[in-house]
Design an enzyme around this catalytic site. Structure first.
Site, PDB file in Angstrom:
ATOM      1  N   TYR A 247      -1.647   0.869 -10.485  1.00  0.00           N
ATOM      2  CA  TYR A 247      -0.536   1.821 -10.426  1.00  0.00           C
ATOM      3  C   TYR A 247       0.815   1.138 -10.234  1.00  0.00           C
ATOM      4  CZ  TYR A 247      -1.079   1.447  -5.283  1.00  0.00           C
ATOM      5  OH  TYR A 247      -1.194   0.990  -3.993  1.00  0.00           O
TER       6      TYR A 247
ATOM      7  N   LYS B  51     -13.707  -3.832   2.822  1.00  0.00           N
ATOM      8  CA  LYS B  51     -14.613  -2.736   2.497  1.00  0.00           C
ATOM      9  C   LYS B  51     -16.082  -3.045   2.787  1.00  0.00           C
ATOM     10  CE  LYS B  51     -11.603  -0.599  -0.948  1.00  0.00           C
ATOM     11  NZ  LYS B  51     -11.490  -0.047  -2.325  1.00  0.00           N
TER      12      LYS B  51
ATOM     13  N   SER C   3       0.809  -1.210   0.000  1.00  0.00           N
ATOM     14  CA  SER C   3       0.000   0.000   0.000  1.00  0.00           C
ATOM     15  C   SER C   3       0.851   1.272   0.000  1.00  0.00           C
ATOM     16  CB  SER C   3      -0.928   0.016   1.222  1.00  0.00           C
ATOM     17  OG  SER C   3      -1.646   1.234   1.276  1.00  0.00           O
TER      18      SER C   3
ATOM     19  N   SER D  52      -0.656   4.146   0.654  1.00  0.00           N
ATOM     20  CA  SER D  52      -1.397   5.100   1.479  1.00  0.00           C
ATOM     21  C   SER D  52      -0.540   5.775   2.549  1.00  0.00           C
ATOM     22  CB  SER D  52      -2.612   4.420   2.115  1.00  0.00           C
ATOM     23  OG  SER D  52      -3.583   4.123   1.136  1.00  0.00           O
TER      24      SER D  52
ATOM     25  N   THR E 168      -8.754  -1.264   2.610  1.00  0.00           N
ATOM     26  CA  THR E 168      -8.634  -1.871   1.295  1.00  0.00           C
ATOM     27  C   THR E 168      -9.184  -3.285   1.391  1.00  0.00           C
ATOM     28  OG1 THR E 168      -7.105  -2.297  -0.530  1.00  0.00           O
ATOM     29  CG2 THR E 168      -6.242  -2.657   1.697  1.00  0.00           C
TER      30      THR E 168
ATOM     31  N   GLY F 295      -4.152   4.573 -11.822  1.00  0.00           N
ATOM     32  CA  GLY F 295      -4.551   4.218 -10.474  1.00  0.00           C
ATOM     33  C   GLY F 295      -3.940   5.134  -9.435  1.00  0.00           C
TER      34      GLY F 295
ATOM     35  N   GLY G 151     -14.014  -5.788 -16.674  1.00  0.00           N
ATOM     36  CA  GLY G 151     -14.017  -6.456 -15.388  1.00  0.00           C
ATOM     37  C   GLY G 151     -15.317  -6.246 -14.645  1.00  0.00           C
ATOM     38  N   ALA G 152     -15.519  -7.043 -13.588  1.00  0.00           N
ATOM     39  CA  ALA G 152     -16.783  -6.985 -12.848  1.00  0.00           C
ATOM     40  C   ALA G 152     -16.587  -7.262 -11.374  1.00  0.00           C
ATOM     41  CB  ALA G 152     -17.768  -7.992 -13.441  1.00  0.00           C
ATOM     42  N   GLY G 153     -15.413  -6.918 -10.838  1.00  0.00           N
ATOM     43  CA  GLY G 153     -15.153  -7.126  -9.417  1.00  0.00           C
ATOM     44  C   GLY G 153     -15.639  -5.963  -8.573  1.00  0.00           C
TER      45      GLY G 153
END
Length: 283
Positions: free
Chosen positions: A217, A68, A17, A19, A64, A238, A128-130
């Site tokens: 990213y 979530k 991460s 962040s 993350t 990203g 995509g579909a996540g």
């Protein structure tokens, strides 16, 4: 005596991460020397125990995967934005013990696109579909006037995307992943898939592409993003998303909304450069 204020990002895995890099850069810019921001490896099974151990010095949490949705039952309330996709990536902790959940991914996506001049589009495609795809649909509900075509691999994913479309008021049309090359002619393409998934599509980038929003990213650029740039198409990364959603989180945690987006993005770019340099040294 200045009271220490704490924040952190939780998830599993979490070592990758960025962040902490972005939030610490913001705290430095704002002169918040009494603020700390760390990362903790926490999975769904350990989340309730971790949150039970938080004391009043804690101001906020970034979440993350896979937390979530798992965090929602542990909160006092969640925002309308978070409720719309049943996903919380931001928890604001008050000194009186209240825990409020929000989703800054969705407005972060909108802000990242707006920064590149994308205010409205007539149609869009989602690869995509996540979990990220549902946030993408929520963002597209604010800027896309027409249909959104979702390219998916299974009937189950197709049903999920149709369901999110109905919930968010988006006209979602389904196409098989085998036809994903056709997505690239859309004025806006949002790639929400894991690293390597879209590599084979790089050869199908049209001569005059629209805008690509690739939520990855690291590694960057992806093969698709590199091919898109070579064809002079606009690319949103990203890291742009990460910086914009972090900007909103920092404001919610600290109450200060004056952090520069360039400070966050620059800190992230430098961290990625250092990662790349270390990788080359180890080869």
């Amino acid at each position: 005596m200045t009271t220490i204020r704490r924040a952190a990002v939780l998830g599993s895995p979490i070592s990758h991460s960025l962040s902490p890099v972005l939030h610490r850069a913001a705290y430095a810019e704002l002169g918040l020397t009494h603020w700390t921001y760390d990362r903790f490896e926490v999975d769904e099974a350990g989340l309730a125990e971790f949150m039970a151990g938080l004391d009043p010095t804690w101001a906020g949490l970034s979440l993350t995967m896979p937390l979530k949705r798992a965090v929602i039952p542990l909160l006092d309330s969640i925002s309308e934005t978070a409720s719309s996709v049943e996903a919380v990536n931001t928890v604001v902790l008050t000194e009186d013990g209240r825990r409020t959940g929000d989703n800054t991914d969705i407005p972060g996506m909108v802000a990242a696109l707006r920064e590149r001049g994308v205010e409205k589009v007539e149609s869009a495609a989602v690869l995509g579909a996540g979990a990220t795809a549902s946030s993408a649909l929520a963002a597209l509900s604010k800027i896309c006037a027409g249909p959104v075509t979702a390219y998916v691999r299974s009937p189950e994913r197709a049903r999920e995307m149709r369901g999110w479309g109905e919930r968010l008021g988006v006209d979602v049309r389904i196409a098989d992943w085998a036809e994903a090359g056709g997505a690239l002619s859309a004025p806006l393409v949002v790639a929400t898939t894991p690293a390597g998934t879209t590599d084979a599509l790089a050869a199908a980038v049209p001569e005059r592409p629209g805008t690509l929003f690739d939520v990855l990213y690291d590694p960057w650029p992806t093969h698709l993003a590199a091919a898109w740039s070579r064809s002079c198409g606009a690319v949103v990364s990203g890291l742009d998303l990460l910086a914009h959603q972090a900007l909103l989180q920092i404001g919610q945690f600290t109450g200060i909304y004056s952090t520069s987006i360039e400070t966050l993005r620059g800190a992230g770019m430098e961290a990625l450069r250092l990662r790349s340099d270390r990788g080359r040294i180890c080869e």
